[in-house]
Each structure stands twice: as structure tokens, then as C-alpha cells.
Design a protein around this motif. Structure first.
Motif, mmCIF file in Angstrom:
data_model
loop_
_atom_site.group_PDB
_atom_site.id
_atom_site.type_symbol
_atom_site.label_atom_id
_atom_site.label_comp_id
_atom_site.label_asym_id
_atom_site.label_seq_id
_atom_site.Cartn_x
_atom_site.Cartn_y
_atom_site.Cartn_z
ATOM 1 N N GLY A 182 0.820 -1.200 0.000
ATOM 2 C CA GLY A 182 0.000 0.000 0.000
ATOM 3 C C GLY A 182 0.853 1.248 0.000
ATOM 4 N N THR A 183 0.202 2.388 0.026
ATOM 5 C CA THR A 183 0.914 3.667 -0.008
ATOM 6 C C THR A 183 1.874 3.810 1.162
ATOM 7 O OG1 THR A 183 -0.995 4.672 -1.112
ATOM 8 C CG2 THR A 183 0.626 6.159 -0.130
ATOM 9 N N GLU A 184 1.483 3.305 2.318
ATOM 10 C CA GLU A 184 2.330 3.407 3.513
ATOM 11 C C GLU A 184 3.270 2.216 3.663
ATOM 12 O OE1 GLU A 184 2.233 6.132 5.135
ATOM 13 O OE2 GLU A 184 0.516 6.919 4.010
ATOM 14 N N GLY A 185 3.300 1.342 2.673
ATOM 15 C CA GLY A 185 4.204 0.201 2.720
ATOM 16 C C GLY A 185 3.609 -1.037 3.339
ATOM 17 N N GLY A 186 2.383 -0.955 3.865
ATOM 18 C CA GLY A 186 1.729 -2.106 4.450
ATOM 19 C C GLY A 186 0.567 -2.570 3.594
ATOM 20 N N PHE A 187 -0.413 -3.187 4.239
ATOM 21 C CA PHE A 187 -1.572 -3.689 3.506
ATOM 22 C C PHE A 187 -2.390 -2.521 2.964
ATOM 23 C CE2 PHE A 187 -5.984 -5.093 3.195
ATOM 24 C CZ PHE A 187 -5.845 -6.253 2.452
ATOM 25 N N GLY A 188 -2.830 -2.652 1.733
ATOM 26 C CA GLY A 188 -3.611 -1.590 1.125
ATOM 27 C C GLY A 188 -4.471 -2.115 -0.004
ATOM 28 N N ILE A 189 -5.514 -1.372 -0.319
ATOM 29 C CA ILE A 189 -6.423 -1.742 -1.402
ATOM 30 C C ILE A 189 -6.673 -0.512 -2.264
ATOM 31 C CG2 ILE A 189 -8.709 -2.608 -2.033
ATOM 32 C CD1 ILE A 189 -8.846 -4.001 0.647
ATOM 33 N N GLY A 190 -6.458 -0.663 -3.534
ATOM 34 C CA GLY A 190 -6.747 0.393 -4.494
ATOM 35 C C GLY A 190 -7.624 -0.147 -5.607
ATOM 36 N N VAL A 191 -8.034 0.730 -6.492
ATOM 37 C CA VAL A 191 -8.842 0.301 -7.633
ATOM 38 C C VAL A 191 -8.085 -0.733 -8.465
ATOM 39 C CG1 VAL A 191 -9.900 1.071 -9.793
ATOM 40 C CG2 VAL A 191 -10.152 2.442 -7.724
ATOM 41 N N GLY A 192 -6.771 -0.545 -8.574
ATOM 42 C CA GLY A 192 -5.964 -1.503 -9.319
ATOM 43 C C GLY A 192 -6.018 -2.896 -8.725
ATOM 44 N N ASN A 193 -6.027 -2.987 -7.383
ATOM 45 C CA ASN A 193 -6.139 -4.291 -6.735
ATOM 46 C C ASN A 193 -7.443 -4.987 -7.113
ATOM 47 O OD1 ASN A 193 -4.595 -2.429 -4.476
ATOM 48 N ND2 ASN A 193 -3.779 -4.506 -4.589
ATOM 49 N N LEU A 194 -8.527 -4.223 -7.115
ATOM 50 C CA LEU A 194 -9.835 -4.802 -7.419
ATOM 51 C C LEU A 194 -9.927 -5.231 -8.879
ATOM 52 C CD1 LEU A 194 -12.159 -2.361 -5.443
ATOM 53 C CD2 LEU A 194 -11.132 -4.527 -4.685
ATOM 54 N N ILE A 195 -9.320 -4.439 -9.761
ATOM 55 C CA ILE A 195 -9.321 -4.809 -11.185
ATOM 56 C C ILE A 195 -8.519 -6.085 -11.398
ATOM 57 C CG2 ILE A 195 -8.505 -4.105 -13.468
ATOM 58 C CD1 ILE A 195 -9.203 -1.244 -12.743
ATOM 59 N N MET A 196 -7.356 -6.181 -10.767
ATOM 60 C CA MET A 196 -6.529 -7.380 -10.903
ATOM 61 C C MET A 196 -7.217 -8.592 -10.293
ATOM 62 S SD MET A 196 -2.738 -5.784 -10.133
ATOM 63 C CE MET A 196 -1.849 -7.279 -10.529
ATOM 64 N N LEU A 197 -7.916 -8.404 -9.174
ATOM 65 C CA LEU A 197 -8.642 -9.508 -8.539
ATOM 66 C C LEU A 197 -9.754 -10.009 -9.453
ATOM 67 C CD1 LEU A 197 -9.424 -11.328 -6.153
ATOM 68 C CD2 LEU A 197 -10.744 -9.397 -5.227
ATOM 69 N N THR A 198 -10.509 -9.090 -10.035
ATOM 70 C CA THR A 198 -11.574 -9.473 -10.959
ATOM 71 C C THR A 198 -11.019 -10.236 -12.152
ATOM 72 O OG1 THR A 198 -12.883 -7.530 -10.325
ATOM 73 C CG2 THR A 198 -13.435 -8.602 -12.411
ATOM 74 N N ASN A 199 -9.892 -9.773 -12.670
ATOM 75 C CA ASN A 199 -9.263 -10.430 -13.812
ATOM 76 C C ASN A 199 -8.870 -11.864 -13.467
ATOM 77 O OD1 ASN A 199 -7.854 -10.519 -16.465
ATOM 78 N ND2 ASN A 199 -6.037 -10.629 -15.179
ATOM 79 N N VAL A 200 -8.261 -12.065 -12.301
ATOM 80 C CA VAL A 200 -7.827 -13.405 -11.906
ATOM 81 C C VAL A 200 -9.022 -14.332 -11.711
ATOM 82 C CG1 VAL A 200 -6.803 -14.710 -10.007
ATOM 83 C CG2 VAL A 200 -5.604 -12.734 -10.940
ATOM 84 N N LEU A 201 -10.084 -13.841 -11.101
ATOM 85 C CA LEU A 201 -11.276 -14.668 -10.910
ATOM 86 C C LEU A 201 -11.865 -15.096 -12.253
ATOM 87 C CD1 LEU A 201 -13.047 -12.781 -7.969
ATOM 88 C CD2 LEU A 201 -11.787 -14.948 -7.864
ATOM 89 N N LEU A 202 -11.892 -14.198 -13.215
ATOM 90 C CA LEU A 202 -12.413 -14.548 -14.538
ATOM 91 C C LEU A 202 -11.483 -15.512 -15.264
ATOM 92 C CD1 LEU A 202 -13.762 -11.059 -15.708
ATOM 93 C CD2 LEU A 202 -15.105 -13.080 -15.095
#
Length: 277
Positions: A182-202
Motif C-alpha cells: 500500500g501507499t504506507e508500505g503495508g496492507f492496502g487496497i486500491g482500484v488496481g487491486n480490485l481490477i486485478m482480482l476481478t481479472n484473476v477470478l475470470l
């Protein structure tokens, strides 16, 4: 007295009197039978052209801040690859411009898609026009099936399935890594994460819905009652298989969308919207 009997040729079989009707028209259908093959051709051409441009652009494939890696460059193997983008290491030499950075995965995925039973039907009908649609005359004078040398690799689809499964595992790892950058170097979620997750599920839905996967799970069983777990899995895979065409197109669209989003963020055109840091 004028006869009203339809004209027939002298070849045996097919119609009254042992012949086939002579039809000058390509088809007597009045619906828009050409629409499906046309859209299929345009869809496949769009994916191939977009993929070729992006693969050989060799840029804007990695977002260092969030560790986003586009699936078109995974795994990134060339010496030119950004070190952090090469999650599985790099070869010690630079690739020439005509070689993609993901030299291993791209041919495997292309062969898996090209030999897929659905895609074979799709491009046989739309591109090769064999046949273009039901009740539409083919432009070919003979039918050879898949016996010609260039068509023989179609029989290797089940083996490409195993290799493609390994590549999707790599894509899954590529998707998981950014969650911990993430931005602070730890766990984080962005729009890119959700797009990549959707892609992998498909991608998994398309891969698991493959006819070869369904056959591997239950095609050789003589009795489902003796293998309840495999029967349950076979049933779930069959559900995906019923929507194999849908997941095939959705996964193509998600691949392009994921790559386009990462390219836009990597080039500085847009900024990744963070949901949680």
C-alpha cells in the motif's frame, strides 16, 4: 404442361428423386445470420491487435509504488525488466525488440486459447467460415477437418491446459503481492487491486470451465457414486463449462482492461484511487 418439380442435380442423396436442390443463393435465411460471425471476428481482432501492440511496446507495464504488474508481461523474464517486477527472476541477457518480456507465458496462453473448443468453433465459423452459420453455404469446396499439419496441434489442448493453469497461478501471485504494498508500505487496497482480482477470478473461471478440465475430473469415471468428491467437483466444473463462452469473452475483456489500467497508472496518465491504505 409445365412441371413444377424442383430442379435436382445428378448426385445421389439428399432430396426427392435422389438429388440435391440447385440453389444459387448462398442461403435462404432472412435473419441477420452474419452479425454473430462479424462481431466475433472484430472481437478477436481487437484483442490480438491490442495485445501485440502492448506486448512489443515494452513499457508502462509496472507500477513501482503499488507493485502492479500487467498480466501481458508476467512473468517478466528479460534483463530489461524492472528488478521488482521480476518476481521469479530474470535471465542474464537482454531480449531483442521482437521478443516479448513474458517469453514463456504468452505462447502458452495463446496456444491454450487457440486450441480451446469454444474458440475453435468461434474462429472456424467467423474467420475460416466453415461454416459461417447454420444453413449457410461454405466457400470451401472440400472438408478436411483437423487433419492438416497446421491443425494437428489442436489435439494438444489438454496439455496446454496444464501449462495455462500454472500461468494463472503466477497471475494469482501477481494479484496478491500488491495488497501488501500500500501507499504506507503495508496492507492496502486500491482500484488496481480490485481490477486485478476481478481479472484473476475470470481467468480461473475460464480455465476451470475448460472441457479438458471437466474431462480430467470426471470423464474417465465409470461410477460417480464411488467418487462423490470428484462427482461434486465435476458438477461445479460443468456449471462453469456451460458458461465457457461467456467467461472466454469476459476474461479477454478483463485482460485488456487490467493491462490498460496499469499502463495508464504506470505512464502517469491517471493516479490509482486508494480505498484503504
Amino acid at each position: 404442361m409445365t412441371s413444377t418439380t424442383p430442379a435436382h442435380d445428378d448426385r445421389p442423396g439428399g432430396g426427392p428423386g435422389g438429388g440435391r436442390a440447385r440453389l444459387r443463393q448462398r442461403t435462404l435465411r432472412t435473419d441477420r445470420w452474419w452479425l454473430g460471425p462479424t462481431l466475433t471476428t472484430l472481437g478477436l481482432a481487437t484483442f490480438l491487435i491490442y495485445g501485440a501492440v502492448r506486448v512489443f511496446q515494452q513499457d508502462h507495464y509496472w507500477v513501482q509504488e503499488h507493485h502492479y504488474l500487467t498480466p501481458f508481461y508476467s512473468p517478466c523474464l528479460a534483463a530489461q525488466c524492472v528488478p521488482d517486477a521480476s518476481l521469479f527472476g530474470r535471465v542474464p541477457w537482454e531480449f531483442p525488440p521482437f521478443l516479448p518480456y513474458a517469453l514463456i507465458s504468452l505462447p502458452i496462453l495463446l496456444l491454450f486459447r487457440v486450441t480451446c473448443y469454444y474458440y475453435r468453433k468461434a474462429y472456424y465459423r467467423s474467420v475460416w467460415q466453415a461454416p459461417t452459420a447454420c444453413a449457410v453455404r461454405e466457400p470451401h469446396s472440400s472438408y478436411t477437418g483437423e487433419t492438416r499439419p497446421l491443425m494437428l496441434p489442436q489435439n494438444g489442448h489438454r496439455y496446454f491446459f496444464y501449462a495455462a493453469g500454472a500461468i494463472v497461478l503466477i497471475n494469482t501471485w501477481d494479484m496478491l503481492v500488491p495488497f501488501f504494498h500500500g501507499t504506507e508500505g503495508g496492507f492496502g487496497i486500491g482500484v488496481g487491486n480490485l481490477i486485478m482480482l476481478t481479472n484473476v477470478l475470470l481467468l480461473w473461471a475460464y480455465t476451470f470451465g475448460c472441457h479438458s478440465c471437466r474431462h480430467i475430473m470426471g470423464g474417465r469415471l465409470r461410477s460417480f457414486s464411488r467418487s462423490p468428491v470428484r462427482y461434486w467437483l465435476w458438477g461445479r466444473i460443468s456449471t462453469l463449462n456451460n458458461r465457457h463462452m461467456l467467461f472466454g469473452w469476459l476474461s479477454i475483456a478483463s485482460l485488456m482492461a487490467t493491462d490498460a489500467y496499469i499502463a495508464l497508472v504506470a505512464s502517469g496518465t491517471i493516479t490509482d484511487l486508494r480505498i484503504f491504505n
